[in-house]
Design a protein around this motif. Structure first.
Motif, PDB file in Angstrom:
ATOM      1  N   ASP B  74       0.819  -1.203   0.000  1.00  0.00           N
ATOM      2  CA  ASP B  74       0.000   0.000   0.000  1.00  0.00           C
ATOM      3  C   ASP B  74       0.858   1.259   0.000  1.00  0.00           C
ATOM      4  O   ASP B  74       2.062   1.210   0.230  1.00  0.00           O
ATOM      5  CB  ASP B  74      -1.014  -0.020   1.147  1.00  0.00           C
ATOM      6  N   SER B  75       0.187   2.372  -0.266  1.00  0.00           N
ATOM      7  CA  SER B  75       0.906   3.631  -0.450  1.00  0.00           C
ATOM      8  C   SER B  75       0.150   4.784   0.185  1.00  0.00           C
ATOM      9  O   SER B  75      -1.083   4.737   0.329  1.00  0.00           O
ATOM     10  CB  SER B  75       1.084   3.900  -1.948  1.00  0.00           C
ATOM     11  N   THR B  76       0.899   5.823   0.556  1.00  0.00           N
ATOM     12  CA  THR B  76       0.317   7.042   1.112  1.00  0.00           C
ATOM     13  C   THR B  76       0.830   8.241   0.331  1.00  0.00           C
ATOM     14  O   THR B  76       2.026   8.331   0.036  1.00  0.00           O
ATOM     15  CB  THR B  76       0.696   7.206   2.589  1.00  0.00           C
ATOM     16  N   LEU B  77      -0.068   9.135  -0.014  1.00  0.00           N
ATOM     17  CA  LEU B  77       0.268  10.405  -0.650  1.00  0.00           C
ATOM     18  C   LEU B  77      -0.066  11.521   0.327  1.00  0.00           C
ATOM     19  O   LEU B  77      -1.162  11.544   0.889  1.00  0.00           O
ATOM     20  CB  LEU B  77      -0.527  10.587  -1.941  1.00  0.00           C
ATOM     21  N   LYS B  78       0.881  12.420   0.559  1.00  0.00           N
ATOM     22  CA  LYS B  78       0.671  13.506   1.511  1.00  0.00           C
ATOM     23  C   LYS B  78       0.868  14.861   0.847  1.00  0.00           C
ATOM     24  O   LYS B  78       1.723  15.016  -0.035  1.00  0.00           O
ATOM     25  CB  LYS B  78       1.647  13.378   2.689  1.00  0.00           C
ATOM     26  N   ILE B  79       0.069  15.822   1.299  1.00  0.00           N
ATOM     27  CA  ILE B  79       0.226  17.210   0.865  1.00  0.00           C
ATOM     28  C   ILE B  79       0.403  18.057   2.116  1.00  0.00           C
ATOM     29  O   ILE B  79      -0.397  18.004   3.037  1.00  0.00           O
ATOM     30  CB  ILE B  79      -1.006  17.713   0.070  1.00  0.00           C
ATOM     31  N   GLN B  80       1.498  18.846   2.136  1.00  0.00           N
ATOM     32  CA  GLN B  80       1.762  19.688   3.294  1.00  0.00           C
ATOM     33  C   GLN B  80       2.691  20.832   2.904  1.00  0.00           C
ATOM     34  O   GLN B  80       3.850  20.567   2.536  1.00  0.00           O
ATOM     35  CB  GLN B  80       2.402  18.860   4.419  1.00  0.00           C
ATOM     36  N   PRO B  81       2.238  22.078   2.930  1.00  0.00           N
ATOM     37  CA  PRO B  81       0.882  22.538   3.209  1.00  0.00           C
ATOM     38  C   PRO B  81       0.046  22.582   1.936  1.00  0.00           C
ATOM     39  O   PRO B  81       0.580  22.760   0.837  1.00  0.00           O
ATOM     40  CB  PRO B  81       1.126  23.963   3.717  1.00  0.00           C
ATOM     41  N   ALA B  82      -1.244  22.455   2.078  1.00  0.00           N
ATOM     42  CA  ALA B  82      -2.128  22.457   0.910  1.00  0.00           C
ATOM     43  C   ALA B  82      -2.385  23.873   0.407  1.00  0.00           C
ATOM     44  O   ALA B  82      -2.437  24.829   1.187  1.00  0.00           O
ATOM     45  CB  ALA B  82      -3.457  21.790   1.267  1.00  0.00           C
TER      46      ALA B  82
END
Lengths: 115, 114
Positions: B74-82
């Motif tokens: 599995d995988s995670t995509l993160k946005i910081q800061p949006a």
């Protein structure tokens, strides 16, 4: 770099009429071509693909497409549409340089089928 | 077979906040993709993994986006800061190894930035 042009942003059609959704691509090397359908609030579902061989490809739900190398086109057709075919349709291309794994999508054509 | 699973389906955040999306590909699929689909446009590839290694992240805005695929599943995509322009549907897809295998898509996460 490869690119895909879908000439029609929206195609209105009456139920049971034939339809053609146009797709042209740009690539200087061998390509794979795909059509995907997207229903509201859902992901993309593969309709059909051209990898090699016969230029006429048949897919699910009665759709078919024809690969035309000289015109760099891959138009999608259906002889008789249903209300349930109302959706967004995306043409996509991948090519030899990217190992055929990177898809480049067109901007989509919204098919609107009315009674 | 089970399809590509994504969560959450919808997310609303304010600009400058952070957000993460999760994807579980079809069992056995070595290749995993994250796409960004802005309203009225086709999906645009953000990042491609082969097992747990990155194959292509040329269109990933690395100053704010990050992705990982630990253990090659599995995988995670993160946005910081949006930012406001990050409002889009984020699609995950997977495919079997080898050329020509079609990509199978999840239903996506619709992100709205206020």
């Amino acid at each position: 770099a490869q690119s895909v042009t879908q000439l029609d942003s929206q195609v209105p059609v009456f139920e049971e009429a034939p339809v053609e959704l146009r797709c042209n691509y740009s690539s200087s090397v061998s390509v794979y071509l795909f059509w995907y359908v997207q229903y509201p609030n859902q992901g993309l579902q593969l309709l059909l693909k051209y990898l090699s061989g016969s230029t006429l490809v048949k897919g699910i739900n009665g759709f078919e497409a024809e690969f035309n190398k000289s015109q760099t086109s891959f138009h999608l057709r259906k002889p008789s549409v249903h209300i349930s075919d109302t959706a967004e349709y995306f043409c996509a291309v991948s090519d030899l340089r990217t190992g055929f794994q990177k898809l480049v999508f067109g901007t989509g054509t919204r098919l609107l089928v009315s009674p | 077979e089970a399809g590509v699973a994504q969560s959450p389906r919808y997310k609303i955040i304010e600009k400058r906040q952070s957000v993460a999306f999760w994807c579980n590909p079809i069992s056995g699929h070595a290749t995993l993709y994250w796409y960004q689909q802005i309203l009225g446009q086709g999906p645009k590839l953000l990042i491609q993994f082969q097992n747990n290694g990155v194959v292509d992240d040329s269109q990933l805005p690395k100053d704010r986006f990050s992705a990982e695929r630990l253990k090659g599943v599995d995988s995670t995509l993160k946005i910081q800061p949006a930012k406001l322009e990050d409002s889009a549907v984020y699609l995950c897809a997977s495919s079997a190894a080898g050329t020509g295998w079609p990509q199978h898509f999840g239903d996506g996460t619709r992100l709205s930035i206020l």
